[in-house]
Design a protein around this motif. Structure first.
Motif, mmCIF file in Angstrom:
data_model
loop_
_atom_site.group_PDB
_atom_site.id
_atom_site.type_symbol
_atom_site.label_atom_id
_atom_site.label_comp_id
_atom_site.label_asym_id
_atom_site.label_seq_id
_atom_site.Cartn_x
_atom_site.Cartn_y
_atom_site.Cartn_z
ATOM 1 N N ILE A 76 0.849 -1.185 0.000
ATOM 2 C CA ILE A 76 0.000 0.000 0.000
ATOM 3 C C ILE A 76 0.892 1.245 0.000
ATOM 4 O O ILE A 76 1.940 1.269 0.623
ATOM 5 N N SER A 77 0.485 2.282 -0.724
ATOM 6 C CA SER A 77 1.303 3.494 -0.720
ATOM 7 C C SER A 77 0.415 4.732 -0.793
ATOM 8 O O SER A 77 -0.765 4.645 -1.133
ATOM 9 N N ASP A 78 1.042 5.859 -0.465
ATOM 10 C CA ASP A 78 0.370 7.155 -0.553
ATOM 11 C C ASP A 78 -0.984 7.200 0.152
ATOM 12 O O ASP A 78 -1.987 7.617 -0.413
ATOM 13 N N ILE A 79 -0.984 6.765 1.379
ATOM 14 C CA ILE A 79 -2.223 6.813 2.154
ATOM 15 C C ILE A 79 -2.500 8.266 2.543
ATOM 16 O O ILE A 79 -1.682 8.903 3.216
ATOM 17 N N PRO A 80 -3.620 8.795 2.126
ATOM 18 C CA PRO A 80 -3.911 10.187 2.474
ATOM 19 C C PRO A 80 -4.312 10.296 3.945
ATOM 20 O O PRO A 80 -5.141 9.526 4.422
ATOM 21 N N VAL A 81 -3.688 11.229 4.639
ATOM 22 C CA VAL A 81 -4.007 11.408 6.050
ATOM 23 C C VAL A 81 -3.941 12.904 6.357
ATOM 24 O O VAL A 81 -3.110 13.634 5.803
ATOM 25 N N VAL A 82 -4.863 13.376 7.184
ATOM 26 C CA VAL A 82 -4.823 14.783 7.557
ATOM 27 C C VAL A 82 -4.444 14.883 9.036
ATOM 28 O O VAL A 82 -4.926 14.114 9.856
ATOM 29 N N ILE A 83 -3.520 15.794 9.349
ATOM 30 C CA ILE A 83 -3.069 15.953 10.728
ATOM 31 C C ILE A 83 -3.471 17.338 11.223
ATOM 32 O O ILE A 83 -3.205 18.342 10.558
ATOM 33 N N VAL A 84 -4.147 17.350 12.346
ATOM 34 C CA VAL A 84 -4.510 18.634 12.954
ATOM 35 C C VAL A 84 -3.702 18.755 14.247
ATOM 36 O O VAL A 84 -3.896 17.972 15.176
ATOM 37 N N ASN A 85 -2.801 19.697 14.251
ATOM 38 C CA ASN A 85 -1.930 19.839 15.413
ATOM 39 C C ASN A 85 -2.373 21.030 16.253
ATOM 40 O O ASN A 85 -2.142 22.186 15.917
ATOM 41 N N LEU A 86 -3.054 20.746 17.371
ATOM 42 C CA LEU A 86 -3.540 21.826 18.231
ATOM 43 C C LEU A 86 -2.553 22.110 19.363
ATOM 44 O O LEU A 86 -2.799 22.952 20.210
ATOM 45 N N ASP A 87 -1.468 21.340 19.360
ATOM 46 C CA ASP A 87 -0.465 21.487 20.409
ATOM 47 C C ASP A 87 0.720 22.259 19.825
ATOM 48 O O ASP A 87 1.012 22.128 18.643
ATOM 49 N N ASP A 88 1.402 23.029 20.645
ATOM 50 C CA ASP A 88 2.577 23.691 20.087
ATOM 51 C C ASP A 88 3.871 23.127 20.667
ATOM 52 O O ASP A 88 4.932 23.693 20.528
ATOM 53 N N GLY A 89 3.758 21.972 21.315
ATOM 54 C CA GLY A 89 4.922 21.394 21.971
ATOM 55 C C GLY A 89 5.793 20.573 21.034
ATOM 56 O O GLY A 89 5.432 20.286 19.895
ATOM 57 N N GLU A 90 6.968 20.154 21.593
ATOM 58 C CA GLU A 90 7.956 19.440 20.787
ATOM 59 C C GLU A 90 7.455 18.077 20.347
ATOM 60 O O GLU A 90 7.722 17.636 19.229
ATOM 61 N N LEU A 91 6.768 17.392 21.256
ATOM 62 C CA LEU A 91 6.371 16.024 20.927
ATOM 63 C C LEU A 91 5.363 15.991 19.783
ATOM 64 O O LEU A 91 5.377 15.085 18.952
ATOM 65 N N ALA A 92 4.479 16.974 19.737
ATOM 66 C CA ALA A 92 3.511 17.043 18.642
ATOM 67 C C ALA A 92 4.234 17.345 17.340
ATOM 68 O O ALA A 92 3.994 16.695 16.316
ATOM 69 N N GLU A 93 5.163 18.305 17.414
ATOM 70 C CA GLU A 93 5.981 18.638 16.243
ATOM 71 C C GLU A 93 6.666 17.390 15.708
ATOM 72 O O GLU A 93 6.687 17.123 14.513
ATOM 73 N N ALA A 94 7.242 16.646 16.677
ATOM 74 C CA ALA A 94 7.991 15.461 16.284
ATOM 75 C C ALA A 94 7.106 14.456 15.556
ATOM 76 O O ALA A 94 7.513 13.833 14.577
ATOM 77 N N LEU A 95 5.888 14.297 16.031
ATOM 78 C CA LEU A 95 4.982 13.353 15.379
ATOM 79 C C LEU A 95 4.676 13.805 13.958
ATOM 80 O O LEU A 95 4.679 13.004 13.011
ATOM 81 N N VAL A 96 4.419 15.109 13.809
ATOM 82 C CA VAL A 96 4.160 15.633 12.466
ATOM 83 C C VAL A 96 5.379 15.379 11.575
ATOM 84 O O VAL A 96 5.250 14.914 10.440
ATOM 85 N N ASP A 97 6.565 15.618 12.157
ATOM 86 C CA ASP A 97 7.794 15.371 11.398
ATOM 87 C C ASP A 97 7.900 13.922 10.923
ATOM 88 O O ASP A 97 8.376 13.647 9.830
ATOM 89 N N VAL A 98 7.491 13.040 11.836
ATOM 90 C CA VAL A 98 7.535 11.617 11.465
ATOM 91 C C VAL A 98 6.741 11.388 10.183
ATOM 92 O O VAL A 98 7.196 10.730 9.246
ATOM 93 N N PHE A 99 5.552 11.957 10.126
ATOM 94 C CA PHE A 99 4.707 11.739 8.941
ATOM 95 C C PHE A 99 5.292 12.374 7.686
ATOM 96 O O PHE A 99 5.037 11.921 6.586
ATOM 97 N N TYR A 100 6.069 13.438 7.882
ATOM 98 C CA TYR A 100 6.668 14.102 6.718
ATOM 99 C C TYR A 100 8.079 13.589 6.422
ATOM 100 O O TYR A 100 8.760 14.114 5.554
ATOM 101 N N SER A 101 8.512 12.543 7.159
ATOM 102 C CA SER A 101 9.895 12.088 7.005
ATOM 103 C C SER A 101 10.109 11.350 5.691
ATOM 104 O O SER A 101 9.162 10.847 5.078
ATOM 105 N N GLU A 102 11.378 11.282 5.296
ATOM 106 C CA GLU A 102 11.781 10.545 4.090
ATOM 107 C C GLU A 102 11.262 9.112 4.114
ATOM 108 O O GLU A 102 10.735 8.602 3.142
#
Ligand SMILES: Nc1ncnc2c1ncn2[C@@H]1O[C@H](COP(=O)(O)OP(=O)(O)OP(=O)(O)O)[C@@H](O)[C@H]1O
Ligand SMILES: [Mg+2]
Lengths: 314, 420
Positions: free
Chosen positions: B51-77
């Protein structure tokens, strides 16, 4: 002896083709009755109707008092069937085949087990009972095929050409088995196109040809129809043409019938000694070389030839 | 009744003695599962799948590092091929996108998420905040894709959670990955230690993932949990057509006529044949399920659900086997039509390509296959569902089987399989 099978004007059409054209006969308890006829005569079709596989187009038959058309289930309990073509599960062993078919005849438990071992002994396959049927020789398969028909000790056993395509030794064993079964009281309806088998086994013979029963009776009664005759069998060379000779032979005084079967010419006569010399002369006149001459007592072959003008063998 | 049973048992025996049948019933699905598992990296711990290119929407209501990190994970190489993330601002809008089938799942990170794990210490005091749950709103029509999203978030959270429990090391990891500045490290470490002591029990410490599909099902994902049933179901179609073929083969080999001249009626015989096909199919499925559970540590889920789903799936598939047999004239025809059906149903039913990836009309057509219904059911079970979540696939499979059986009985009657 009471009658176990009574066939009345039984007919079977396949579409427009009449395979069995209204045959009537009966079988007494304890008899071996043979239906003797060439390929395509309608033997298997007759057995199929009697064993309730095919519904007759017309007519009926009663077996042990039950009509094949009205109470087929009762008939099935009374009969055993050995079909012409092997009908076995090749991936099951002989013992497993017998056990399964015994179950289909309502046997179970220790009586099934004992009966299976008994039949294995009867067909001489105790040693190989564990092997899958597909590893058996043709003769062994035939024997299992017969064994299946015996499991429930039927009153009447149908055997449809049980010896086709096997070696003489297996054939001998099968014929002996049939005689044994009959001695133990089983009634047998046996079909064949070998007149020797019919002669050896049967109390009475029905000769069937093109769907019609053209003669019926004991071997004596049947051969008497041909009269007090003998048959001269002339073996000629492969390249000889017998046709011209046959018409010449028919002109000889005392020759009743002359026919060619492959490279044999059969001459039916009241006295072999009287016609021998003129027969040889006629052959010489036409340059046909005779390798040998046999003299035969009247037999069912002669009866068939007499009745149809054709040979029984193909 | 007894004879029906005996005929069925005999057929199971014959099927399992046929080497070719064994290859197709058991070996082929097993090896294909293994092969596809290897290709998708299931056995090397790689998360990529067919399976590839699964569309997912992320809503980040937190401004902390851990939330950022999770978003980064989804945008990672690493995940570039697998997921197609987008950022949203409104949770409701994100959920709406799931409802409209625009994305496979919405990930909603609540405000204060980071703070609930690493409490801020600027004020010189530690405020205990209960863990805040990340919400995953999953698309029920794409259970596989949603499951993958969930497993990514899960993995991330367990990584973070490990950090909260085992103090220094994880703080070091967070630091070295740039998530926490060295200045904050000490405070964060203290906070964690504090929380460990204050917490009434470890359970409360656990970060919970509040994931649910729109129908409120739990999700968890293993690629094999999709591949294994897909292959098993595809080769179940082989088994039912093999069984159907044996009905016509018995006619040709003379054993059917022989049965008919024994005191066994045609209903018992046909019933026995069908029962044999059914039993063989059930045995095949259970063996495959057992083997993949043992050898691949695959969790099929709720055992009762699995067994009942197998019963229903084999029933539906047997219906197809019967209708193919009723329409065919020779054993060879059943064989070739059966193989074609096996492949078409395999593709349509999602055994090769997840149905999520297919156009809607194909998803609709796929509903005629037992494969797609059963695969849905197995996915639901693997994601933690139970029997109570299976009413749709089981009802569909039973109905399918029932309709096909009726139709094939009518056809068999017309064809007069037995009497001449
Ligand atoms: N199912 C069928 N449909 C059409 N014709 C058939 C069918 N079965 C048999 N026949 C024909 O009916 C005739 C009688 O066939 P049957 O099999 O009864 O002969 P048989 O005496 O048993 O021959 P054999 O010695 O070759 O076994 C043959 O001409 C055969 O071609
Ligand atoms: Mg015949």
């Amino acid at each position: 002896m009471p009658t176990i099978l009574e066939v009345k004007d039984l007919k079977k059409n396949y579409g427009d083709f009449a395979a069995v054209k209204g045959i009537t006969f009966d079988i007494k308890e304890g008899e071996i009755f043979s239906l003797l006829g060439p390929n395509g005569a309608g033997k298997t079709t007759t057995i199929s109707m009697l064993s309730t596989l095919y519904a007759p187009t017309a007519g009926d038959a009663t077996i042990a008092g039950h009509s094949v058309t009205k109470s087929p289930m009762d008939v099935r309990h009374a009969i055993g069937v050995v079909p012409q073509d092997l009908a076995l599960y090749e991936d099951l062993s002989a013992r497993e085949n017998l056990t399964f078919w015994g179950q289909m005849y309502g046997l179970s438990g220790s009586s099934l087990k004992n009966r299976v071992e008994e039949v294995l002994g009867q067909i001489g396959l105790v040693d190989k009972a564990k092997d899958r049927v597909k590893t058996y020789s043709g003769g062994m398969k035939r024997r299992v095929n017969i064994g299946v028909g015996l499991l429930h000790k039927p009153k009447l056993l149908f055997m449809d050409e049980p010896t086709v395509g096997i070696d003489p030794q297996s054939r001998r064993a099968i014929l002996d088995t049939v005689k044994d079964l009959n001695k133990q009281g089983m009634t047998v309806l046996y079909t064949t196109h070998y007149m020797e088998e019919a002669e050896e086994l049967s109390n009475r013979v029905g000769i069937i040809d093109h769907g019609e029963l053209i003669a019926i009776g004991t071997q004596k009664e049947l051969t008497r129809q041909v009269g007090e005759t003998e048959t001269l069998l002339l073996h000629i060379g492969e390249n000889e043409d017998p046709e011209a000779l046959i018409s010449a032979l028919k002109g000889i005084d005392g020759v009743l019938e002359a026919n060619a079967i492959n490279h044999e010419i059969s001459v039916i006569t009241h006295s072999a000694a009287d016609v021998m010399a003129p027969v040889v002369t006629k052959a010489n006149e036409r340059g046909i070389k005779i390798h040998s001459i046999d003299i035969r007592e009247p037999n069912l072959e002669a009866v068939f030839l007499h009745l149809t003008g054709r040979a029984l063998r193909d | 009744m007894l004879k029906t049973f005996l005929i069925g048992i005999k057929d199971v025996k014959l099927a399992f003695r046929d080497r070719a049948a064994i290859i197709f019933m058991l070996l082929a699905p097993f090896l294909l599962t293994l092969g596809m598992g290897l290709v998708t990296g299931r056995f090397s711990g790689n998360s990529s799948s067919g399976i590839s290119d699964i569309p997912v929407v992320i809503v980040n209501l937190d401004d902390g590092e851990l939330a950022e990190a999770l978003v980064d994970v989804f945008y990672s190489e690493d995940l570039a091929d697998l997921v197609e993330p987008s950022l949203g601002t409104s949770p409701d809008a994100a959920r709406q996108m799931v409802e409209e089938d625009k994305v496979a799942a919405a990930i909603i990170i609540p405000g204060g998420f980071t703070a609930s794990i690493i409490p801020p210490s600027e004020m010189g005091m530690i405020v205990y905040v209960g863990p805040r749950a990340i919400e995953i709103y999953a698309n029920p029509t794409r259970p596989t894709s949603a499951g993958i999203i969930k497993s990514i978030v899960d993995e991330y959270l367990s990584y973070v959670e490990e950090g909260t429990v085992s103090g220094q090391t994880s703080i070091f990891q967070l630091m070295s990955s740039g998530r926490i500045s060295p200045q904050n490290a000490e405070a964060a470490g203290q906070a964690m230690a504090e929380r460990l002591q204050n917490a009434p029990n470890n359970e409360q410490l656990a970060i919970t993932l509040n994931s649910s599909t729109a129908d409120g099902e739990e999700i968890e994902f293993d690629v094999l949990a999709y591949l294994a049933p897909g292959m098993a179901l595809m080769f179940l179609m082989y088994t039912v057509s093999y069984g159907g073929r044996s009905i016509l083969a018995e006619k040709a080999q003379g054993t059917l006529p022989r049965l008919l001249v024994s005191p066994t009626n045609s209903t018992q015989i046909l019933g026995g044949k069908v029962f044999g096909i059914y039993l063989t199919g059930v045995a095949q499925m259970l063996i495959l399920i057992g083997a993949t559970s043992l050898l691949f540590q695959l969790k099929w889920g709720d055992p009762l659900g699995v067994v009942l789903l197998v019963f229903a799936a084999v029933f539906g598939a047997t219906g197809w086997g019967m209708i193919i047999t009723a329409l065919a004239r020779t054993p060879a025809q059943v064989g070739s039509v059966g193989s074609a059906t096996m492949l078409i149903f395999g593709i349509l039913g999602g055994s090769f390509i997840s149905l999520d990836q297919m156009p809607t009309y194909i998803q609709t057509i796929s509903r005629i296959t037992p494969n797609s219904w059963a695969l849905d059911g197995f996915t639901t079970l693997a994601l933690g569902g139970t029997l109570s979540n299976l009413s749709a696939p089981i009802t569909a499979l039973l109905t399918m089987g029932g309709v096909l059986f009726l139709a094939s009985i009518l056809l068999f009657g017309k064809k007069n399989l037995v009497q001449k």
